[in-house]
Design an enzyme around this catalytic site. Structure first.
Site, mmCIF file in Angstrom:
data_model
loop_
_atom_site.group_PDB
_atom_site.id
_atom_site.type_symbol
_atom_site.label_atom_id
_atom_site.label_comp_id
_atom_site.label_asym_id
_atom_site.label_seq_id
_atom_site.Cartn_x
_atom_site.Cartn_y
_atom_site.Cartn_z
ATOM 1 N N HIS A 164 2.738 53.409 12.402
ATOM 2 C CA HIS A 164 3.835 54.113 13.081
ATOM 3 C C HIS A 164 4.813 54.570 11.993
ATOM 4 O O HIS A 164 4.940 53.900 10.969
ATOM 5 C CB HIS A 164 4.671 53.193 13.973
ATOM 6 C CG HIS A 164 3.964 52.508 15.089
ATOM 7 N ND1 HIS A 164 3.275 51.353 14.930
ATOM 8 C CD2 HIS A 164 3.904 52.792 16.418
ATOM 9 C CE1 HIS A 164 2.796 50.947 16.103
ATOM 10 N NE2 HIS A 164 3.161 51.804 17.024
ATOM 11 N N HIS B 232 -4.948 45.037 26.285
ATOM 12 C CA HIS B 232 -4.350 45.846 27.356
ATOM 13 C C HIS B 232 -5.278 45.904 28.562
ATOM 14 O O HIS B 232 -4.820 45.937 29.707
ATOM 15 C CB HIS B 232 -4.055 47.259 26.855
ATOM 16 C CG HIS B 232 -3.088 47.301 25.712
ATOM 17 N ND1 HIS B 232 -2.682 48.474 25.132
ATOM 18 C CD2 HIS B 232 -2.455 46.304 25.041
ATOM 19 C CE1 HIS B 232 -1.818 48.202 24.151
ATOM 20 N NE2 HIS B 232 -1.680 46.900 24.075
ATOM 21 N N ASP C 81 7.003 51.776 10.810
ATOM 22 C CA ASP C 81 6.393 50.673 10.031
ATOM 23 C C ASP C 81 6.484 50.950 8.550
ATOM 24 O O ASP C 81 6.594 50.043 7.746
ATOM 25 C CB ASP C 81 4.880 50.523 10.301
ATOM 26 C CG ASP C 81 4.535 50.392 11.756
ATOM 27 O OD1 ASP C 81 5.354 49.821 12.497
ATOM 28 O OD2 ASP C 81 3.441 50.849 12.136
ATOM 29 N N GLU D 89 -3.084 55.687 24.511
ATOM 30 C CA GLU D 89 -3.461 54.271 24.574
ATOM 31 C C GLU D 89 -2.907 53.647 25.847
ATOM 32 O O GLU D 89 -1.703 53.487 25.995
ATOM 33 C CB GLU D 89 -2.901 53.552 23.338
ATOM 34 C CG GLU D 89 -3.262 52.080 23.304
ATOM 35 C CD GLU D 89 -2.817 51.405 22.013
ATOM 36 O OE1 GLU D 89 -2.845 52.054 20.951
ATOM 37 O OE2 GLU D 89 -2.432 50.237 22.079
ATOM 38 N N ASP E 202 0.732 40.326 25.593
ATOM 39 C CA ASP E 202 -0.122 40.927 24.578
ATOM 40 C C ASP E 202 -0.098 40.049 23.326
ATOM 41 O O ASP E 202 0.717 40.254 22.441
ATOM 42 C CB ASP E 202 0.498 42.312 24.279
ATOM 43 C CG ASP E 202 -0.484 43.324 23.744
ATOM 44 O OD1 ASP E 202 -1.688 43.035 23.745
ATOM 45 O OD2 ASP E 202 -0.041 44.406 23.338
ATOM 46 N N GLU F 98 -7.497 49.287 24.129
ATOM 47 C CA GLU F 98 -7.209 48.011 23.456
ATOM 48 C C GLU F 98 -7.671 46.848 24.324
ATOM 49 O O GLU F 98 -7.376 46.803 25.524
ATOM 50 C CB GLU F 98 -5.706 47.918 23.185
ATOM 51 C CG GLU F 98 -5.315 46.605 22.531
ATOM 52 C CD GLU F 98 -3.915 46.622 21.958
ATOM 53 O OE1 GLU F 98 -3.499 47.656 21.393
ATOM 54 O OE2 GLU F 98 -3.231 45.603 22.069
HETATM 55 C C1 XLS Z 1 1.330 47.830 21.798
HETATM 56 C C2 XLS Z 1 0.381 48.821 21.323
HETATM 57 C C3 XLS Z 1 0.775 49.515 20.042
HETATM 58 C C4 XLS Z 1 -0.042 50.750 19.859
HETATM 59 C C5 XLS Z 1 0.524 51.732 18.909
HETATM 60 O O1 XLS Z 1 1.035 47.016 22.660
HETATM 61 O O2 XLS Z 1 -0.869 48.223 21.202
HETATM 62 O O3 XLS Z 1 0.648 48.628 18.967
HETATM 63 O O4 XLS Z 1 -1.340 50.447 19.462
HETATM 64 O O5 XLS Z 1 1.787 52.154 19.280
HETATM 65 NI NI NI Z 2 -2.577 49.064 20.366
HETATM 66 NI NI NI Z 3 -1.051 46.090 22.240
#
Ligand code: XLS
Ligand code: NI
Ligand code: NI
Length: 438
Positions: free
Chosen positions: A102, A272, A105, A233, A308, A269
């Site tokens: 990001h 998620h 980051d 995502e 998460d 993910e």
């Molecule tokens: C948060 C997300 C984040 C994304 C990128 O839960 O996984 O890390 O992958 O913004």
């Molecule tokens: Ni992610």
């Molecule tokens: Ni995540």
């Protein structure tokens, strides 16, 4: 780099059963051919910047545990440069082909957007120089549209159009940097695109804003000639109570509504998927079936905790099923396996970062090998094909092609005296079959 951060300088290598200390691979063998393709090209591993180099090890009840020196530099840009040194050293030691980040980051936020963008650009230039000499490439970049308090009520879905504009300006900067660094994809994760309470929320407006934002990102991609894939995502909740990009099915519906289902794919993910009440393989299989599987954030959720936890994926049977559905979907294309995963906050030794990635790369490699065996052996595919084989016959095809009405079918059932007989789904037989490959 000034002082050595990790205890080793030798990149991890495939050593098979001789990989003793956790710093070499037992299973991940980049050049090994699997179903006609190198293992490295199947998995396309990426290290993420945020969990590995930016997260200090805090949890809701306690702060930093890792004490990384670059997080405490009096000059935050000097800290960002030191962080980049460690990051690229780790990419080299893991021999990974990709990384992800990001904007926030890689460089500190300034007092104005212009200053923030300059900081991001300055580190981007350092990346470009380092990448000239390194193997590592950019899997994707993304903008952090969730940490700053200006985004507390959303970015694209904010009730204030000025916040929407600010988010757009931030995305423009990172999308362009991603393009310049040769990124293979660009990701949008909408952690604040949702609501805390319906009482203050106009869903109709917020969905329209979200659609407009996404369309603008696609338009800008085309304008600057970025060839990578735009990925969304999904995540159902956390930090927001309800997030619009809930899961694969929901996003597909939204993409259809915005006319973007051919332009945008999905970054799935594991953790998620679990939060949405699905399995990882469900989300992969569905995205594959809908033709929108783009990439994966590989990690593992704790089945007992409702958030998460982003642990490193170590569960081999689960990795095998994931790899199986990815292979069935024809692979990840421009995507890859991004380690959106963090070491536990007690894993405070720098080498724990290496060990976690190496162990999880091995688990993913084993998963891939198992999935390849399932496919090569063909029994599972044959079972499923046989289960639906009626649909390959003349009548099945005619129904799907729209050549039969309810009247036609009713007449046929009466005329042919149809009395369909239930057949066993043989779940336990199949579960045992899968266990045989493990
Ligand atoms: C948060 C997300 C984040 C994304 C990128 O839960 O996984 O890390 O992958 O913004
Ligand atoms: Ni992610
Ligand atoms: Ni995540």
């Amino acid at each position: 780099m000034t002082a050595r951060f990790f205890t080793t300088e030798k990149p991890a290598a495939y050593k098979g059963a001789r990989a003793a200390n956790g710093l070499n691979f037992r299973w991940y063998d980049p050049d090994r051919m699997v179903l006609g393709k190198r293992m490295e090209d199947h998995l396309r591993f990426a290290v993420c910047y945020w969990h590995s180099f930016t997260w200090p090890g805090g949890d809701p009840f306690g702060g930093e545990t890792f004490n990384r020196s670059w997080m405490h530099d009096a000059d935050p840009m000097a800290g960002a440069r030191a962080k980049a040194d460690v990051a690229f050293e780790m990419f080299r030691l893991l021999d990974v082909p990709f990384f992800t980040f990001h904007d926030r980051d890689i460089a500190p936020e300034g007092t104005t957007l212009a200053e923030s963008n300059r900081n991001v650009r300055a580190i981007g230039e350092i990346f470009a120089k380092k990448m000239e000499k390194a193997k590592v490439r950019l899997l994707w970049g993304t903008a952090n549209l969730f940490s700053n308090r200006r985004f507390m009520a959303g970015a694209a879905t904010n009730p204030d159009p000025e916040v929407f504009a600010y988010a757009a300006a931030q995305v423009k900067n990172v999308l362009e940097l991603t393009h310049e660094l040769g990124g293979a994809n660009y990701v949008l994760w909408g952690g604040r695109e949702g609501y805390e309470t319906l009482l203050n929320t106009d869903i109709r407006r917020e969905l329209a804003q979200l659609g407009r934002f996404l369309t603008m990102v696609v338009e800008h991609k085309q304008k600057i000639g970025f060839k990578g894939t735009i990925l969304i995502e999904p995540k159902p909740k956390e930090p927001t109570k309800h997030q619009y990009d809930f899961d694969v099915g929901t996003i597909y519906g939204m993409l259809k509504a915005y006319d973007l289902e051919k332009e945008v794919k999905i970054n799935i993910e594991q953790n998620h998927a679990i939060l949405a009440g699905h399995t990882f393989e469900h989300e992969l299989a569905l995205a594959g079936a809908l033709g929108i599987l783009g990439s994966i954030d590989i990690n593992r959720g704790d089945y007992l905790l409702g958030w998460d936890t982003d642990q490193f994926a170590m569960n081999i049977p689960e990795m095998a099923l994931a790899a199986y559905y990815i292979l069935k979907a024809g692979g990840l294309g421009t995507g890859g396996y991004n380690f959106d995963a963090k070491i536990r906050r007690q894993s405070i030794d720098p080498d724990d970062l290496l060990i976690a990635h190496i162990a999880s790369m091995d688990a993913c490699a084993r998963g891939l090998l198992i999935a390849a065996r399932i496919i090569e052996d063909g029994k599972l595919d044959a079972f499923v094909a046989d289960r639906y084989s009626g649909w390959d016959g003349k009548e099945g095809k005619a129904i799907l092609a729209g050549k039969r009405s309810l009247d036609d079918l009713a007449a046929q059932v009466h005329k042919r005296n149809l009395e369909p007989q239930p057949k066993s789904g043989r779940q336990e037989y199949l579960e045992r079959l899968i266990n045989d490959y493990l």
